[in-house]
Scaffold this motif. Structure first.
Motif, PDB file in Angstrom:
ATOM      1  N   ALA A  19       0.800  -1.215   0.000  1.00  0.00           N
ATOM      2  CA  ALA A  19       0.000   0.000   0.000  1.00  0.00           C
ATOM      3  C   ALA A  19       0.836   1.269   0.000  1.00  0.00           C
ATOM      4  CB  ALA A  19      -0.938   0.008   1.200  1.00  0.00           C
ATOM      5  N   ALA A  20       2.067   1.213   0.524  1.00  0.00           N
ATOM      6  CA  ALA A  20       2.889   2.415   0.608  1.00  0.00           C
ATOM      7  C   ALA A  20       3.433   2.851  -0.741  1.00  0.00           C
ATOM      8  CB  ALA A  20       4.048   2.202   1.584  1.00  0.00           C
ATOM      9  N   GLY A  21       3.479   1.936  -1.703  1.00  0.00           N
ATOM     10  CA  GLY A  21       3.898   2.312  -3.049  1.00  0.00           C
ATOM     11  C   GLY A  21       5.352   2.116  -3.367  1.00  0.00           C
ATOM     12  N   HIS A  22       6.096   1.417  -2.517  1.00  0.00           N
ATOM     13  CA  HIS A  22       7.498   1.159  -2.845  1.00  0.00           C
ATOM     14  C   HIS A  22       7.553   0.277  -4.082  1.00  0.00           C
ATOM     15  CE1 HIS A  22      11.689  -0.136  -2.449  1.00  0.00           C
ATOM     16  NE2 HIS A  22      11.859   0.933  -1.714  1.00  0.00           N
ATOM     17  N   PRO A  23       8.523   0.481  -4.965  1.00  0.00           N
ATOM     18  CA  PRO A  23       8.563  -0.298  -6.215  1.00  0.00           C
ATOM     19  C   PRO A  23       8.708  -1.794  -6.014  1.00  0.00           C
ATOM     20  CG  PRO A  23      10.573   0.978  -5.937  1.00  0.00           C
ATOM     21  CD  PRO A  23       9.607   1.493  -4.925  1.00  0.00           C
ATOM     22  N   HIS A  24       9.433  -2.200  -4.967  1.00  0.00           N
ATOM     23  CA  HIS A  24       9.567  -3.617  -4.639  1.00  0.00           C
ATOM     24  C   HIS A  24       9.206  -3.810  -3.167  1.00  0.00           C
ATOM     25  CE1 HIS A  24      12.432  -3.113  -8.069  1.00  0.00           C
ATOM     26  NE2 HIS A  24      11.778  -4.184  -8.477  1.00  0.00           N
ATOM     27  N   SER A  25       8.392  -4.831  -2.902  1.00  0.00           N
ATOM     28  CA  SER A  25       7.910  -5.048  -1.541  1.00  0.00           C
ATOM     29  C   SER A  25       9.063  -5.135  -0.557  1.00  0.00           C
ATOM     30  CB  SER A  25       7.081  -6.329  -1.486  1.00  0.00           C
ATOM     31  OG  SER A  25       5.894  -6.190  -2.224  1.00  0.00           O
ATOM     32  N   LEU A  26       8.904  -4.454   0.572  1.00  0.00           N
ATOM     33  CA  LEU A  26       9.953  -4.415   1.577  1.00  0.00           C
ATOM     34  C   LEU A  26       9.706  -5.377   2.730  1.00  0.00           C
ATOM     35  CD1 LEU A  26      10.569  -0.566   1.800  1.00  0.00           C
ATOM     36  CD2 LEU A  26      11.877  -2.273   0.529  1.00  0.00           C
ATOM     37  N   ARG A  27       8.483  -5.874   2.850  1.00  0.00           N
ATOM     38  CA  ARG A  27       8.195  -6.819   3.923  1.00  0.00           C
ATOM     39  C   ARG A  27       7.275  -7.917   3.421  1.00  0.00           C
ATOM     40  NH1 ARG A  27       3.263  -5.329   6.536  1.00  0.00           N
ATOM     41  NH2 ARG A  27       2.491  -3.273   5.916  1.00  0.00           N
ATOM     42  N   PRO A  28       7.354  -9.092   4.005  1.00  0.00           N
ATOM     43  CA  PRO A  28       6.533 -10.223   3.547  1.00  0.00           C
ATOM     44  C   PRO A  28       5.047  -9.927   3.636  1.00  0.00           C
ATOM     45  CG  PRO A  28       8.314 -10.985   4.966  1.00  0.00           C
ATOM     46  CD  PRO A  28       8.300  -9.480   5.078  1.00  0.00           C
ATOM     47  N   GLN A  29       4.292 -10.585   2.765  1.00  0.00           N
ATOM     48  CA  GLN A  29       2.847 -10.427   2.724  1.00  0.00           C
ATOM     49  C   GLN A  29       2.211 -11.809   2.673  1.00  0.00           C
ATOM     50  OE1 GLN A  29       0.510  -7.598   2.484  1.00  0.00           O
ATOM     51  NE2 GLN A  29      -0.802  -9.355   2.886  1.00  0.00           N
ATOM     52  N   GLU A  30       1.255 -12.044   3.532  1.00  0.00           N
ATOM     53  CA  GLU A  30       0.536 -13.316   3.534  1.00  0.00           C
ATOM     54  C   GLU A  30      -0.686 -13.201   2.630  1.00  0.00           C
ATOM     55  OE1 GLU A  30      -1.807 -16.322   6.608  1.00  0.00           O
ATOM     56  OE2 GLU A  30      -0.500 -14.735   7.384  1.00  0.00           O
ATOM     57  N   TYR A  31      -0.672 -13.912   1.505  1.00  0.00           N
ATOM     58  CA  TYR A  31      -1.816 -13.959   0.604  1.00  0.00           C
ATOM     59  C   TYR A  31      -2.614 -15.231   0.883  1.00  0.00           C
ATOM     60  CZ  TYR A  31       0.696 -10.305  -1.897  1.00  0.00           C
ATOM     61  OH  TYR A  31       1.341  -9.138  -2.211  1.00  0.00           O
TER      62      TYR A  31
END
Length: 396
Positions: A19-31
């Motif tokens: 959601a923050a808009g960084h070009p590459h995810s900076l922290r893991p995300q549980e889908y």
């Protein structure tokens, strides 16, 4: 790639880690589910015109003109192979995910035919899955191959009333991911070795990397709006970089001999003659090859994931006929389809996003990669339509 926008930019419909808009995810995300997104295609003669109306919605094209294109589908019984391919790809993804201990369900939604994107999103929500990671069946950056899928996600969420309930991210464009590129390299290597066995000298062979033409104005706007990629924008630059990498790899493996030339060509244009589209056309290029001393041509469908209509008709029919008329030996190499390396590569992209692998450690084969997890502002604008609501990218 270089970050040029603040990390606080808003990404509509995004999961928390994006959601923050960084070009590459900076922290893991549980889908909790995967969304396979595709173009869609008719599955019978009665579907063809309604399908083409969906594809051309908003352009006012009469049915009489649509029937000209419909003949391509009618030649194959009114059935596009793309839906069956997506059924196979969906099953292959499920099996690969399970082999890695991942039990994520895979939903499938199309832009232009059943099952529609709205249906897939509603099915996921009904099953309690509201953190989706999308994989689109297109590897490159342009309006129709990336941003329009992002618009499909936003439209589906808004139309179903699930905006704010279901959130959708999207894996990065994978034009230079090893799993996508390797099947093309293998197919071309086989064709070149066959040509050599038949006695063709390297300078008598031409490799044509084929992809879908798009309007030149849209091509120029492909990729982030604040970056310059040269003529044809990011769309052309990505194809050229991958083609060069494949030829470099095959030269190192001695499958491509010194003197084997290659070029990027385009196919399947559908706009009015007055509108500039990317060129040269594949058939025009083929017609010129004999005067250049070429006797054999390899057609590599670099812009396509599977043998759908643009491959079966425009390459296997029209381009092969053009080669025959030019007196050329011709071979069309395979698309990735459900090649195990390709399927494994897609799941690698899913795991990469879940784990937030740092950009420097992500596999890529060209200097353009790895592409963005979150599309940048102004990315892949459609000149005719402008910026419409889209997920998986910084607005607009």
């Amino acid at each position: 790639m270089t970050e040029t926008h603040p990390d606080t930019a808003e990404v509509p419909h995004a999961n928390d880690a994006s959601a923050a808009g960084h070009p590459h995810s900076l922290r893991p995300q549980e889908y909790d589910a995967i969304l396979l997104a595709s173009f869609g295609g008719p599955e019978g003669q009665e579907d063809v015109i309604p399908f083409l109306r969906n594809v051309t919605r908003g352009r006012g094209i009469p049915d009489a003109r649509l029937e000209e294109v419909a003949q391509h589908y009618r030649h194959f019984g009114g059935v596009s192979p793309i839906n069956e391919h997506n059924r196979q790809l969906r099953e292959a993804l499920v099996q690969e995910l399970h082999s890695r201990g991942m039990t994520l369900p895979v939903y499938w939604g199309n832009r232009n035919w059943d099952p529609y994107m709205e249906d897939a999103v509603q099915e996921a929500a009904a099953n309690g899955h509201n953190r989706l990671l999308a994989v689109a069946t297109s590897a490159y950056s342009s309006y129709s191959s990336c941003r329009q899928y992002r618009e499909d996600f936003a439209r589906a969420l808004i139309n179903t009333g699930l905006a704010g309930v279901v959130r959708i991210d999207k894996v990065r464009q994978f034009f230079d991911a090893p799993g996508f590129v390797q099947p093309f390299a293998e197919g071309l290597a086989a064709a070149l070795r066959e040509f050599a066995a038949e006695g063709f000298a390297p300078e008598e062979i031409r490799v044509l990397f084929c992809t879908h033409s798009i309007p030149t104005a849209d091509a120029e706007r492909s990729g982030p709006g604040d970056q310059h990629f040269g003529e044809g924008g990011a769309y052309a630059a990505q194809h050229l970089a991958v083609g060069a990498k494949i030829m470099e790899q095959l030269a190192a493996e001695s499958a491509a001999q010194p003197g084997t030339a290659w070029e990027l060509v385009y196919q399947s244009r559908s706009g009015p003659p007055t509108q500039p589209w990317l060129e040269p056309d594949v058939c025009d290029s083929i017609a010129e090859l004999p005067d250049q001393g070429v006797k054999a041509v390899a057609l590599v469908p670099l812009g396509f994931l599977s043998d759908h209509m643009e491959v079966l008709w425009d390459l296997d029919n029209e381009a092969m006929e053009a080669a025959e008329e030019a007196g050329l030996r011709a071979a069309r190499t395979p698309t990735p389809g459900i090649h195990p390396t390709f399927v494994a590569g897609l799941v690698d992209l899913i795991q990469e996003r879940i784990q937030a692998v740092v950009a420097q450690e992500r596999p890529r084969l060209t200097r353009l990669g790895p592409w963005y997890d979150v599309c940048r502002p102004g990315c892949c604008e459609n000149v005719r339509l402008g910026f419409r609501p889209a997920a998986a990218g910084v607005a607009p």
